[in-house]
Scaffold this motif. Structure first.
Motif, short mmCIF file in Angstrom:
data_model
loop_
_atom_site.label_atom_id
_atom_site.label_comp_id
_atom_site.label_asym_id
_atom_site.label_seq_id
_atom_site.Cartn_x
_atom_site.Cartn_y
_atom_site.Cartn_z
N ALA A 29 35.94 -5.71 -42.57
CA ALA A 29 35.04 -6.44 -41.68
C ALA A 29 34.52 -7.70 -42.35
O ALA A 29 34.34 -8.74 -41.68
N LEU A 30 34.31 -7.64 -43.66
CA LEU A 30 33.71 -8.75 -44.39
C LEU A 30 34.64 -9.98 -44.41
O LEU A 30 34.21 -11.09 -44.12
N ASP A 33 34.81 -11.64 -41.06
CA ASP A 33 33.57 -12.34 -40.71
C ASP A 33 33.46 -13.68 -41.46
O ASP A 33 33.01 -14.68 -40.89
N LEU A 148 28.44 -0.11 -40.00
CA LEU A 148 29.40 -0.82 -39.15
C LEU A 148 29.44 -0.25 -37.73
O LEU A 148 29.76 -0.98 -36.79
N GLY A 151 26.09 -1.91 -36.41
CA GLY A 151 25.64 -3.23 -36.84
C GLY A 151 26.76 -3.95 -37.55
O GLY A 151 27.91 -3.96 -37.08
N THR A 152 26.47 -4.53 -38.73
CA THR A 152 27.46 -5.30 -39.47
C THR A 152 27.51 -4.81 -40.92
O THR A 152 26.68 -4.00 -41.36
N TRP A 153 28.49 -5.35 -41.66
CA TRP A 153 28.61 -5.02 -43.07
C TRP A 153 27.39 -5.46 -43.86
O TRP A 153 27.06 -4.86 -44.89
N ARG A 154 26.68 -6.48 -43.36
CA ARG A 154 25.47 -6.93 -44.05
C ARG A 154 24.39 -5.84 -44.03
O ARG A 154 23.64 -5.69 -45.01
N ASP A 155 24.32 -5.08 -42.95
CA ASP A 155 23.36 -3.97 -42.88
C ASP A 155 23.68 -2.91 -43.94
O ASP A 155 22.78 -2.33 -44.54
#
Length: 403
Positions: A29-30, A33, A148, A151-155
């Motif tokens: 995912a990273l 993005d 994921l 949310g997102t990989w940042r979470d």
């Protein structure tokens, strides 16, 4: 107080394992993005690994000056800050930059706590310490998958950073305990409780010694087994055994479950068997596991083989670290452990990619052959080291000795 200190050391090793598998879980995912090629992920891993090598080789001087407690607290803070940086990084170059403190912090924590436990605690604690690392490296992909899913990989990186910040707070809170807690009952060699004054020795001078070169070869080949399994077992199962890609992707977890289970059992057995015996039995299991992978057995046997490779190889790392003060002297153990761990990181950085190049040209059927060759190197180097040190078998009721 001794129990509190030991618990925090265990927790710190859980935290040490979290970043090691977090990046791989986040990378699909990273990279999409951030808009970079999938192959660029290896650059971040290489920078992190180089940082661990540098901090491992510098650990003896740092710990001699500042002490294990302060080095652990500051290094945990470095990893927490790096993980937080990953969560907010705007572009790929920032990931490479943040990989530097991540690697420096992880290498210092790893070396400092391994030497402290080797000096002051029994082998069972060293095995459970690395079992705690296995918990961290197994749990972090699960945390990322939860992040994921909603949310997102940042979470996921924010959650990991929060965990590391909590561990950092614990390491700061126990700083006074490092000088007050005694270990007379735990000292595995029955020697003086106080930390010995570290002997000054450069890494270059150490690797000139044949015994230290053999020890480094043991670590390098053992960690290479782990790296080859982690990186290439999925490709082997898909390309050479015909397993589906989805099913094969889960086999890395099977391997790490074997690693964690092996270290837990090794910790349980450490009060009955010597570290040498645990390493020897583990290598015997590894050979059986490799034969399972080499034999023309049904595909269902492959996960069993991978589990047993992790299970058999897992006792070597903690037990070799625990033997270091007795093999090379308590005053030199910090420097030697730093060199050994640097050798481990070099093995992890170089040998799996070399296998990938060879497998791409020849075929992934080389996977069990490479594991067999690495296992032979581990066993030959370990037996050579024990012979060089004049190993004396443990008598019943007497702690194991190395002369």
């Amino acid at each position: 107080m001794s129990v509190v200190l030991l618990v925090v050391i265990y927790v710190a090793f859980v935290g040490l394992g979290i970043p090691d598998s977090l990046f791989g879980a986040a990378w699909p995912a990273l990279h999409a993005d951030l808009g970079v090629p999938v192959s660029w992920g290896s650059l971040v891993t290489m920078v992190t690994c180089c940082g661990t090598v540098v901090s491992s080789l510098s650990s003896a001087a740092l710990i001699g000056r500042f002490g294990t407690g302060r080095v652990t607290a500051v290094s945990t803070a470095l990893t927490a800050a790096a993980l937080l940086g990953f969560a907010v990084a705007p572009s790929f170059p920032w990931l490479c930059l943040l990989a530097i403190p991540l690697g420096l912090g992880a290498g210092a924590i790893d070396t400092a706590l391994n030497n402290y436990v080797a000096l002051h605690y029994k082998a069972t604690h060293m095995n459970f310490l690395h079992c705690a690392y296995g918990v961290g490296i197994t749990v972090s992909p699960f945390l990322m998958s939860l992040a994921l899913s909603g949310g997102t990989w940042r979470d996921g990186y924010l959650e990991a950073a929060a965990c590391q910040a909590a561990i950092m707070a614990a390491t700061i809170a126990i700083l006074p305990l490092w000088s007050r807690v005694g270990h007379a009952d735990e000292d595995p060699a029955g020697e003086k409780d106080d930390d010995p004054a570290p002997r000054a020795a450069s890494p270059l001078a150490l690797v000139r010694r044949r015994d230290i070169r053999l020890a480094c070869l043991v670590f390098m080949a053992s960690v290479a087994i782990e790296g080859v399994c982690n990186t290439w077992c999925t490709s082997y199962l898909v390309s050479s055994r015909g397993m589906g890609a989805g099913e094969a992707a889960g086999m890395v977890t099977v391997y790490y479950v074997g690693v964690t289970a092996g270290r837990f059992l090794s910790g349980v057995l450490a009060n009955r068997l010597s570290s040498k015996q645990l390493v020897g039995l583990g290598q015997a299991v590894t050979f059986v596991a490799v034969l399972v992978l080499l034999a023309p057995l049904p595909l269902a046997a492959a996960p069993v083989g991978l589990f047993l490779v992790g299970f058999g190889n897992s006792p070597l790392y903690p037990n070799m670290l625990h033997l270091t003060p007795r093999l090379f002297g308590r005053d030199l153990s910090q420097a030697v452990i730093g060199v050994q761990m640097a050798a481990s990181y070099v093995g992890a950085l170089t040998l799996p990619p070399l296998f990938g190049v060879a497998a791409e040209r020849v075929g992934f059927w080389l996977f069990p052959v490479a594991l067999l060759a690495l296992s032979v190197v581990v066993l030959a180097a370990f037996l050579g080291l024990m012979a060089l040190k004049g190993w004396r078998p443990r008598r019943p009721g007497v702690p194991c000795e190395v002369s």
